[in-house]
Design a protein around this motif. Structure first.
Motif, mmCIF file in Angstrom:
data_model
loop_
_atom_site.group_PDB
_atom_site.id
_atom_site.type_symbol
_atom_site.label_atom_id
_atom_site.label_comp_id
_atom_site.label_asym_id
_atom_site.label_seq_id
_atom_site.Cartn_x
_atom_site.Cartn_y
_atom_site.Cartn_z
ATOM 1 N N ASP A 88 0.854 -1.183 0.000
ATOM 2 C CA ASP A 88 0.000 0.000 0.000
ATOM 3 C C ASP A 88 0.894 1.238 0.000
ATOM 4 O OD1 ASP A 88 -1.831 2.130 0.844
ATOM 5 O OD2 ASP A 88 -3.224 0.496 1.282
ATOM 6 N N VAL A 89 0.328 2.393 -0.332
ATOM 7 C CA VAL A 89 1.132 3.632 -0.333
ATOM 8 C C VAL A 89 1.660 3.936 1.070
ATOM 9 C CG1 VAL A 89 0.058 4.686 -2.346
ATOM 10 C CG2 VAL A 89 -0.971 5.027 -0.103
ATOM 11 N N TYR A 90 0.946 3.478 2.105
ATOM 12 C CA TYR A 90 1.389 3.748 3.477
ATOM 13 C C TYR A 90 2.642 2.955 3.846
ATOM 14 C CZ TYR A 90 -3.318 5.640 3.518
ATOM 15 O OH TYR A 90 -4.455 6.345 3.201
ATOM 16 N N ASP A 91 2.979 1.955 3.046
ATOM 17 C CA ASP A 91 4.197 1.176 3.301
ATOM 18 C C ASP A 91 5.446 1.908 2.823
ATOM 19 O OD1 ASP A 91 2.773 -1.058 4.349
ATOM 20 O OD2 ASP A 91 2.262 -1.656 2.300
ATOM 21 N N GLU A 92 5.269 3.010 2.091
ATOM 22 C CA GLU A 92 6.430 3.730 1.570
ATOM 23 C C GLU A 92 7.279 4.290 2.711
ATOM 24 O OE1 GLU A 92 6.168 5.862 -2.152
ATOM 25 O OE2 GLU A 92 6.860 7.677 -1.150
ATOM 26 N N GLY A 93 8.583 4.278 2.508
ATOM 27 C CA GLY A 93 9.476 4.855 3.508
ATOM 28 C C GLY A 93 10.718 4.011 3.730
ATOM 29 N N PRO A 94 11.508 4.359 4.769
ATOM 30 C CA PRO A 94 12.780 3.666 5.015
ATOM 31 C C PRO A 94 12.590 2.374 5.819
ATOM 32 C CG PRO A 94 12.532 5.511 6.524
ATOM 33 C CD PRO A 94 11.322 5.519 5.653
ATOM 34 N N TYR A 95 13.325 1.347 5.436
ATOM 35 C CA TYR A 95 13.379 0.079 6.161
ATOM 36 C C TYR A 95 14.840 -0.186 6.509
ATOM 37 C CZ TYR A 95 8.531 -0.739 4.835
ATOM 38 O OH TYR A 95 7.174 -0.625 4.695
ATOM 39 N N THR A 96 15.073 -0.645 7.724
ATOM 40 C CA THR A 96 16.439 -0.823 8.203
ATOM 41 C C THR A 96 16.684 -2.275 8.613
ATOM 42 O OG1 THR A 96 16.438 1.444 9.042
ATOM 43 C CG2 THR A 96 18.171 -0.027 9.868
ATOM 44 N N CYS A 97 17.772 -2.837 8.085
ATOM 45 C CA CYS A 97 18.241 -4.148 8.532
ATOM 46 C C CYS A 97 19.373 -3.899 9.546
ATOM 47 C CB CYS A 97 18.746 -4.955 7.345
ATOM 48 S SG CYS A 97 19.501 -6.533 7.815
ATOM 49 N N SER A 98 19.154 -4.359 10.786
ATOM 50 C CA SER A 98 20.139 -4.140 11.845
ATOM 51 C C SER A 98 20.770 -5.483 12.228
ATOM 52 C CB SER A 98 19.445 -3.513 13.058
ATOM 53 O OG SER A 98 20.361 -3.307 14.104
ATOM 54 N N VAL A 99 22.092 -5.547 12.214
ATOM 55 C CA VAL A 99 22.782 -6.804 12.547
ATOM 56 C C VAL A 99 23.833 -6.552 13.628
ATOM 57 C CG1 VAL A 99 22.417 -7.731 10.221
ATOM 58 C CG2 VAL A 99 24.558 -6.556 10.747
ATOM 59 N N GLN A 100 24.066 -7.581 14.455
ATOM 60 C CA GLN A 100 25.079 -7.508 15.518
ATOM 61 C C GLN A 100 26.238 -8.435 15.143
ATOM 62 O OE1 GLN A 100 23.981 -5.755 18.342
ATOM 63 N NE2 GLN A 100 25.816 -5.922 19.607
ATOM 64 N N THR A 101 27.445 -7.882 15.072
ATOM 65 C CA THR A 101 28.631 -8.707 14.773
ATOM 66 C C THR A 101 29.706 -8.391 15.789
ATOM 67 O OG1 THR A 101 29.588 -7.054 13.318
ATOM 68 C CG2 THR A 101 28.161 -8.686 12.291
ATOM 69 N N ASP A 102 30.131 -9.410 16.565
ATOM 70 C CA ASP A 102 31.200 -9.218 17.547
ATOM 71 C C ASP A 102 30.956 -7.990 18.409
ATOM 72 O OD1 ASP A 102 32.345 -11.381 16.226
ATOM 73 O OD2 ASP A 102 33.485 -10.041 14.891
ATOM 74 N N ASN A 103 29.719 -7.853 18.815
ATOM 75 C CA ASN A 103 29.290 -6.723 19.662
ATOM 76 C C ASN A 103 29.308 -5.366 18.951
ATOM 77 O OD1 ASN A 103 28.800 -8.379 21.868
ATOM 78 N ND2 ASN A 103 30.993 -8.342 22.438
ATOM 79 N N HIS A 104 29.480 -5.369 17.600
ATOM 80 C CA HIS A 104 29.394 -4.110 16.851
ATOM 81 C C HIS A 104 28.117 -4.116 16.009
ATOM 82 C CE1 HIS A 104 33.335 -2.727 17.969
ATOM 83 N NE2 HIS A 104 33.886 -3.869 17.572
ATOM 84 N N PRO A 105 27.131 -3.253 16.319
ATOM 85 C CA PRO A 105 25.917 -3.211 15.495
ATOM 86 C C PRO A 105 26.202 -2.536 14.148
ATOM 87 C CG PRO A 105 25.801 -1.559 17.225
ATOM 88 C CD PRO A 105 27.082 -2.309 17.436
ATOM 89 N N LYS A 106 25.590 -3.050 13.124
ATOM 90 C CA LYS A 106 25.670 -2.436 11.790
ATOM 91 C C LYS A 106 24.250 -2.347 11.224
ATOM 92 C CE LYS A 106 30.272 -3.994 10.353
ATOM 93 N NZ LYS A 106 31.003 -4.795 9.348
ATOM 94 N N THR A 107 24.018 -1.317 10.449
ATOM 95 C CA THR A 107 22.687 -1.172 9.822
ATOM 96 C C THR A 107 22.849 -0.887 8.340
ATOM 97 O OG1 THR A 107 22.605 1.205 10.275
ATOM 98 C CG2 THR A 107 21.620 -0.256 11.924
#
Length: 258
Positions: free
Chosen positions: A51-70
């Motif tokens: 739907d048009v309301y789904d438009e916008g930013p999506y973020t994949c967040s991962v944890q590696t060796d205690n360092h978060p990355k997005t």
């Protein structure tokens, strides 16, 4: 999709600040959002029936060796053009002003054009929602097509019929020579909108339908006066009168002998 490797210990998908999935656990209530893959190489979700309301930013967040990355992806939702409002068919007297409107929605915003469906028309006559015709002429009657287009799908088109009313104009009325005893025809052609009503007169006397030896045929654009057996008394001056609500006009012609 979010590509991961074996150093990743935790994963999550977010929409703006809302968590959609954390690992295999679903945090959002929307049934359209489903987990597609959570493997050593890929962490992917799917949004069904976008739907048009789904438009916008999506973020994949991962944890590696205690360092978060997005990593972020922006979803752009496109919508096919749709005409939501268009003027009704219109009837107007010649010389009047016409305003036609065509409103359309879509993402990106559709381009709206108007064109006259006519053999003489060339290209667009308006390149926005509104079409203004001042002092309309009979040649400008007919169908006008609104087209709404963006690059998402094929353009959508709708038409409006514009009827231009004008008083009768007699285009053809010829005198005719016929010998006594032969069949004779006088023809009166007239263009008019609405169609003209025809009446025939000999001198000042109106000819009635069904008069002996005569036949009057009235059609939309002409009237035919037929003499089945011409006599000397039939010779003379005849007047055809064509009329509609906007006015009337007449033309004289002569039925003569050899």
């Amino acid at each position: 999709r979010c590509s991961v490797d074996n150093r990743v210990t935790r994963v999550a998908w977010l929409n703006r600040s809302s968590i959609l999935y954390a690992g295999n656990d679903k945090w959002c209530l929307d049934p359209r959002v489903v987990l597609l893959a959570n493997t050593k190489t890929q962490y992917s979700i799917q949004i069904q029936d976008v739907d048009v309301y789904d438009e916008g930013p999506y973020t994949c967040s991962v944890q590696t060796d205690n360092h978060p990355k997005t990593s972020r992806v922006h979803l752009i939702v496109q919508v096919s053009p749709k005409i939501t409002e268009i003027s009704s068919d219109i009837s107007i007297n010649e010389g009047g002003n016409v305003s036609l409107t065509c409103i359309a929605t879509g993402r990106p915003d559709p381009t709206i054009t108007w064109r006259h469906i006519s053999p003489k028309a060339v290209g667009f006559i308006s390149e926005d929602e509104y079409l203004e015709i001042t002092g309309i002429t009979r040649e400008q009657s007919g169908e006008y097509e609104c087209s709404a287009s963006n690059d998402v799908a094929a353009p959508v088109v709708q038409r409006v019929k514009v009827t231009v009313n004008y008083p009768p104009y007699i285009s053809d009325a010829k005198s005719t020579g016929v010998p006594v005893g032969q069949k004779g025809i006088l023809l009166c052609e007239a263009s008019a909108v609405p169609s003209a009503d025809f009446q025939w007169y000999k001198d000042d006397k109106r000819l009635a339908e069904g008069q002996k030896g005569l036949k009057v045929e009235n059609k939309a654009f002409f009237s035919r006066l037929t003499f089945f057996n011409v006599s000397e008394q039939d010779y003379g001056n005849y007047t055809c009168v064509a009329s509609n609500q906007l006015g009337n006009t007449n033309a004289s012609m002569i039925l003569y002998g050899e």
